[in-house]
Design a protein around this motif. Structure first.
Motif, PDB file in Angstrom:
ATOM      1  N   PRO A   1       3.146  13.760  -9.432  1.00  0.00           N
ATOM      2  CA  PRO A   1       3.186  12.290  -9.283  1.00  0.00           C
ATOM      3  C   PRO A   1       1.891  11.703  -8.746  1.00  0.00           C
ATOM      4  N   VAL A   2       1.225  12.439  -7.848  1.00  0.00           N
ATOM      5  CA  VAL A   2      -0.051  11.944  -7.313  1.00  0.00           C
ATOM      6  C   VAL A   2      -1.107  11.915  -8.417  1.00  0.00           C
ATOM      7  N   LEU A   3      -1.175  12.982  -9.206  1.00  0.00           N
ATOM      8  CA  LEU A   3      -2.137  13.008 -10.313  1.00  0.00           C
ATOM      9  C   LEU A   3      -1.822  11.924 -11.339  1.00  0.00           C
ATOM     10  N   TRP A   4      -0.549  11.693 -11.584  1.00  0.00           N
ATOM     11  CA  TRP A   4      -0.160  10.632 -12.528  1.00  0.00           C
ATOM     12  C   TRP A   4      -0.568   9.262 -11.996  1.00  0.00           C
ATOM     13  N   MET A   5      -0.416   9.059 -10.691  1.00  0.00           N
ATOM     14  CA  MET A   5      -0.824   7.790 -10.082  1.00  0.00           C
ATOM     15  C   MET A   5      -2.328   7.589 -10.218  1.00  0.00           C
ATOM     16  N   VAL A   6      -3.108   8.630  -9.957  1.00  0.00           N
ATOM     17  CA  VAL A   6      -4.561   8.517 -10.074  1.00  0.00           C
ATOM     18  C   VAL A   6      -4.960   8.243 -11.520  1.00  0.00           C
TER      19      VAL A   6
ATOM     20  N   GLY B   1      -9.188  -1.520 -12.157  1.00  0.00           N
ATOM     21  CA  GLY B   1      -8.153  -1.644 -11.136  1.00  0.00           C
ATOM     22  C   GLY B   1      -8.719  -1.553  -9.734  1.00  0.00           C
ATOM     23  N   TYR B   2      -9.664  -0.623  -9.530  1.00  0.00           N
ATOM     24  CA  TYR B   2     -10.292  -0.485  -8.217  1.00  0.00           C
ATOM     25  C   TYR B   2     -11.191  -1.677  -7.908  1.00  0.00           C
ATOM     26  N   ALA B   3     -11.877  -2.188  -8.936  1.00  0.00           N
ATOM     27  CA  ALA B   3     -12.733  -3.355  -8.719  1.00  0.00           C
ATOM     28  C   ALA B   3     -11.908  -4.571  -8.316  1.00  0.00           C
ATOM     29  N   GLU B   4     -10.755  -4.778  -8.962  1.00  0.00           N
ATOM     30  CA  GLU B   4      -9.900  -5.901  -8.595  1.00  0.00           C
ATOM     31  C   GLU B   4      -9.293  -5.705  -7.206  1.00  0.00           C
ATOM     32  N   PHE B   5      -8.984  -4.451  -6.864  1.00  0.00           N
ATOM     33  CA  PHE B   5      -8.389  -4.200  -5.551  1.00  0.00           C
ATOM     34  C   PHE B   5      -9.379  -4.509  -4.441  1.00  0.00           C
ATOM     35  N   PHE B   6     -10.591  -4.015  -4.538  1.00  0.00           N
ATOM     36  CA  PHE B   6     -11.563  -4.219  -3.467  1.00  0.00           C
ATOM     37  C   PHE B   6     -12.117  -5.641  -3.448  1.00  0.00           C
ATOM     38  N   SER B   7     -12.089  -6.311  -4.578  1.00  0.00           N
ATOM     39  CA  SER B   7     -12.567  -7.691  -4.598  1.00  0.00           C
ATOM     40  C   SER B   7     -11.526  -8.672  -4.086  1.00  0.00           C
ATOM     41  N   GLY B   8     -10.261  -8.200  -3.978  1.00  0.00           N
ATOM     42  CA  GLY B   8      -9.202  -9.083  -3.485  1.00  0.00           C
ATOM     43  C   GLY B   8      -8.866 -10.187  -4.458  1.00  0.00           C
ATOM     44  N   THR B   9      -8.937  -9.884  -5.759  1.00  0.00           N
ATOM     45  CA  THR B   9      -8.647 -10.895  -6.765  1.00  0.00           C
ATOM     46  C   THR B   9      -7.190 -11.341  -6.666  1.00  0.00           C
ATOM     47  N   GLY B  10      -6.992 -12.616  -6.552  1.00  0.00           N
ATOM     48  CA  GLY B  10      -5.638 -13.158  -6.506  1.00  0.00           C
ATOM     49  C   GLY B  10      -5.014 -13.164  -5.121  1.00  0.00           C
TER      50      GLY B  10
ATOM     51  N   PHE C   1       1.626  -5.340 -11.874  1.00  0.00           N
ATOM     52  CA  PHE C   1       0.419  -4.872 -12.547  1.00  0.00           C
ATOM     53  C   PHE C   1       0.218  -3.405 -12.175  1.00  0.00           C
ATOM     54  N   LEU C   2       0.625  -2.517 -13.079  1.00  0.00           N
ATOM     55  CA  LEU C   2       0.771  -1.106 -12.750  1.00  0.00           C
ATOM     56  C   LEU C   2      -0.557  -0.451 -12.403  1.00  0.00           C
ATOM     57  N   ALA C   3      -1.590  -0.719 -13.182  1.00  0.00           N
ATOM     58  CA  ALA C   3      -2.884  -0.086 -12.930  1.00  0.00           C
ATOM     59  C   ALA C   3      -3.448  -0.505 -11.573  1.00  0.00           C
ATOM     60  N   LYS C   4      -3.323  -1.775 -11.247  1.00  0.00           N
ATOM     61  CA  LYS C   4      -3.840  -2.264  -9.970  1.00  0.00           C
ATOM     62  C   LYS C   4      -3.031  -1.703  -8.802  1.00  0.00           C
ATOM     63  N   VAL C   5      -1.712  -1.611  -8.974  1.00  0.00           N
ATOM     64  CA  VAL C   5      -0.868  -1.051  -7.917  1.00  0.00           C
ATOM     65  C   VAL C   5      -1.206   0.417  -7.688  1.00  0.00           C
ATOM     66  N   CYS C   6      -1.400   1.178  -8.767  1.00  0.00           N
ATOM     67  CA  CYS C   6      -1.753   2.586  -8.627  1.00  0.00           C
ATOM     68  C   CYS C   6      -3.130   2.754  -7.980  1.00  0.00           C
TER      69      CYS C   6
ATOM     70  N   ALA D   1      -2.551   2.052  -4.285  1.00  0.00           N
ATOM     71  CA  ALA D   1      -1.836   3.161  -3.657  1.00  0.00           C
ATOM     72  C   ALA D   1      -2.738   4.379  -3.494  1.00  0.00           C
ATOM     73  N   THR D   2      -3.627   4.612  -4.452  1.00  0.00           N
ATOM     74  CA  THR D   2      -4.558   5.732  -4.337  1.00  0.00           C
ATOM     75  C   THR D   2      -5.512   5.536  -3.170  1.00  0.00           C
ATOM     76  N   VAL D   3      -6.043   4.335  -3.024  1.00  0.00           N
ATOM     77  CA  VAL D   3      -6.973   4.052  -1.929  1.00  0.00           C
ATOM     78  C   VAL D   3      -6.270   4.179  -0.580  1.00  0.00           C
ATOM     79  N   VAL D   4      -5.051   3.664  -0.480  1.00  0.00           N
ATOM     80  CA  VAL D   4      -4.319   3.728   0.780  1.00  0.00           C
ATOM     81  C   VAL D   4      -3.936   5.166   1.125  1.00  0.00           C
ATOM     82  N   SER D   5      -3.708   6.001   0.108  1.00  0.00           N
ATOM     83  CA  SER D   5      -3.338   7.398   0.359  1.00  0.00           C
ATOM     84  C   SER D   5      -4.534   8.277   0.694  1.00  0.00           C
ATOM     85  N   LEU D   6      -5.735   7.833   0.388  1.00  0.00           N
ATOM     86  CA  LEU D   6      -6.915   8.685   0.584  1.00  0.00           C
ATOM     87  C   LEU D   6      -7.125   9.120   2.037  1.00  0.00           C
ATOM     88  N   PRO D   7      -7.011   8.243   3.045  1.00  0.00           N
ATOM     89  CA  PRO D   7      -7.236   8.714   4.420  1.00  0.00           C
ATOM     90  C   PRO D   7      -6.322   9.858   4.826  1.00  0.00           C
ATOM     91  N   VAL D   8      -5.047   9.787   4.434  1.00  0.00           N
ATOM     92  CA  VAL D   8      -4.120  10.862   4.774  1.00  0.00           C
ATOM     93  C   VAL D   8      -4.482  12.142   4.035  1.00  0.00           C
TER      94      VAL D   8
END
Length: 287
Positions: A36-41, A66-75, A251-256, A259-266
């Protein structure tokens, strides 16, 4: 006439080991948990139309939109304040837990207090109550004390939540510290703080690292209290993730990607301390 007889080494036939499927089963179980983690990435690296196809398109072009929209805070608001809040609450509560749990575990294992078993079971009993049952009283305390939407209150709350588990773990780890080195430190005139800092801490470092990692993961992943007790100022990363589910759709790609960025520290903390984690959790298992 004497003849020297050459002794030929006898060949010992080692018994052939029976094939045991445990290694293969372990790999299969590991892949099931990692899939599931690989599928999310992989989904996070697709565009929104490709991520929304059914069945999913594995050979779709890869993109970092998806990562560009996440870090830019679009919306909406950017992700940096929630990430900083999560780091502050998780690291701060983990340090406080270790600062309180190590002396408590020392008193319960190396220098056992009277009725120390009752103390341990009291700590354990605090984890038996459902979290939801304590939600309203804690909310009222935060409201009347003016600590709603405050990251400091969340840090203290995470400390109280993780402290019983940390005391139980550290007690089992410190029970394995050799008594001889403690007696040698006492003969040399070392006080309690010196003994904890220079004798106990280096020996029990794998256990301390394992306890710290577990407390950090529990604090980082906590959602219920953070969702109820925080708002705009002290919202954490898991709370920020829930904001992606809106009336406009998912928006599945943006959510994934989020979630990937938030899971990275752990994940990074787990990989960095995996040797200490395994060594600490297995400490005392083999006598």
């Amino acid at each position: 006439m004497s003849t020297a007889t050459a002794t030929r080494p006898t060949r010992v036939n080692k018994p052939r080991k029976a094939w045991r499927p445990w290694g293969l089963i372990a790999w299969i179980c590991g892949l099931i948990f990692v899939a599931p983690v690989l599928w999310m990435v992989l989904t996070s690296l697709h565009s929104e139309p490709d991520a929304a196809t059914n069945p999913p398109s594995l050979g779709a072009p890869l993109t970092f939109d998806g990562y560009a929209e996440f870090f830019s805070g679009t919306g909406g608001a950017g992700p940096w304040p929630p990430l900083i809040n999560s780091f502050s609450a998780s690291i701060g509560s983990t340090l406080l837990v270790l600062l309180l749990a190590i002396p408590a575990a020392y008193a319960l294992s190396i220098k056992p207090v009277e009725k120390w078993t009752d103390v341990l079971f009291f700590f354990l009993s605090t984890k038996m109550m459902p979290v939801v049952a304590a939600l309203l009283p804690i909310y009222l305390v935060a409201q009347y004390s003016g600590m709603l939407d405050n990251i400091s209150f969340l840090t203290v709350l995470y400390t109280s939540m993780n402290l019983p588990i940390a005391v139980w773990l550290m007690r089992s780890f410190l029970a394995e510290v050799p008594r001889e080195i403690l007696e040698a430190a006492a003969i040399d005139g070392a006080g309690l703080l010196t003994t904890l800092r220079r004798v106990v801490a280096p020996v029990a470092m794998p256990g301390i690292a394992a306890t710290a990692l577990i407390c950090f993961i529990f604090s980082w992943n906590e959602l219920l209290f953070a969702r109820v007790l925080t708002g705009v100022v002290a919202g954490t990363a898991p709370v920020y993730l829930t904001g992606f589910v809106t009336s406009q759709g998912l928006f599945l790609a943006k959510v994934c990607a989020a979630a990937t960025v938030v899971s990275l520290p752990v994940l990074i903390a787990g990989f960095a301390a995996q040797d200490k984690l395994v060594q600490g959790l297995s400490l005392g298992a083999v006598k």
